[in-house]
Design a protein around this motif. Structure first.
Motif, short mmCIF file in Angstrom:
data_model
loop_
_atom_site.label_atom_id
_atom_site.label_comp_id
_atom_site.label_asym_id
_atom_site.label_seq_id
_atom_site.Cartn_x
_atom_site.Cartn_y
_atom_site.Cartn_z
N ARG A 119 4.72 -2.91 5.22
CA ARG A 119 3.64 -2.78 4.25
C ARG A 119 2.46 -2.02 4.86
O ARG A 119 1.42 -2.60 5.16
CB ARG A 119 3.19 -4.16 3.78
N ASP A 156 6.59 6.79 2.80
CA ASP A 156 6.45 7.06 1.37
C ASP A 156 5.76 5.91 0.64
O ASP A 156 5.09 6.12 -0.36
CB ASP A 156 7.81 7.33 0.74
N GLY A 157 5.94 4.69 1.12
CA GLY A 157 5.36 3.53 0.47
C GLY A 157 3.95 3.22 0.95
O GLY A 157 3.46 2.11 0.75
#
Length: 174
Positions: A119, A156-157
């Motif tokens: 994350r 990408d996240g």
């Protein structure tokens, strides 16, 4: 949430002080509990162990909640990624800052990479003059420098939090 916690703590502290005042005697010095409440634990031998177990569970739950809050706060402030990823994000961050300063209306940009590998998070604080069109600045940053940064670091996240600070100009008095 903090206000609710503070109010709850104040109410509980006031209740505790009132009970101590009643028990100590300045307000009458009588028993704190009704006689029926005193007799119940005396007649049931398992009462106090059950109370102790419930309080222990409440303490463990509070400790687990506190540790989760500390962990989340640490992940918001410090990156929990490996060394090569951290070096890559720093190098790409310098490029991101340089490109962000070229966007019309941006006077300064500060970056902070935080989160975990699963994350990741980038906090970008952008300083703009008061008359800058913030929607256009946001769109230009998102489509240009931020998109390049995501590609460069290979995340990408990546969540990018844009914070705008307005630069107020002081009027000159004659």
């Amino acid at each position: 949430m903090r206000t609710l916690t503070a109010v709850t703590g104040a109410v509980l502290a006031a209740a505790g002080a009132a009970v101590l005042a009643v028990a100590a005697g300045p307000l009458g010095g009588g028993p704190v509990l009704w006689p029926a409440l005193v007799r119940y634990p005396a007649g049931h031998h398992g009462f106090w162990p059950v109370v102790a177990a419930l309080l222990e569970l409440a303490g463990l739950a509070a400790t687990a909640s506190l540790l989760a809050q500390v962990r989340d706060a640490a992940h918001r402030r410090l990156p929990a990624v490996d060394g090569p990823t951290r070096m890559l994000t720093r190098a790409a961050g310098r490029d991101l800052r340089r490109r962000a300063l070229k966007v019309p209306g941006v006077r300064d940009a500060r970056l902070r990479f935080t989160g975990t590998r699963a994350r990741p998070r980038l906090v970008m604080t952008v300083t703009c003059p008061t008359d800058a069109p913030l929607a256009e600045v946001c769109a230009a940053l998102r489509e240009g420098p931020v998109a390049r940064y995501r590609e460069a670091v290979g995340l990408d996240g990546l969540v990018v939090v844009l914070r705008f600070t307005l630069e107020y100009q002081q009027a000159k008095l004659l």
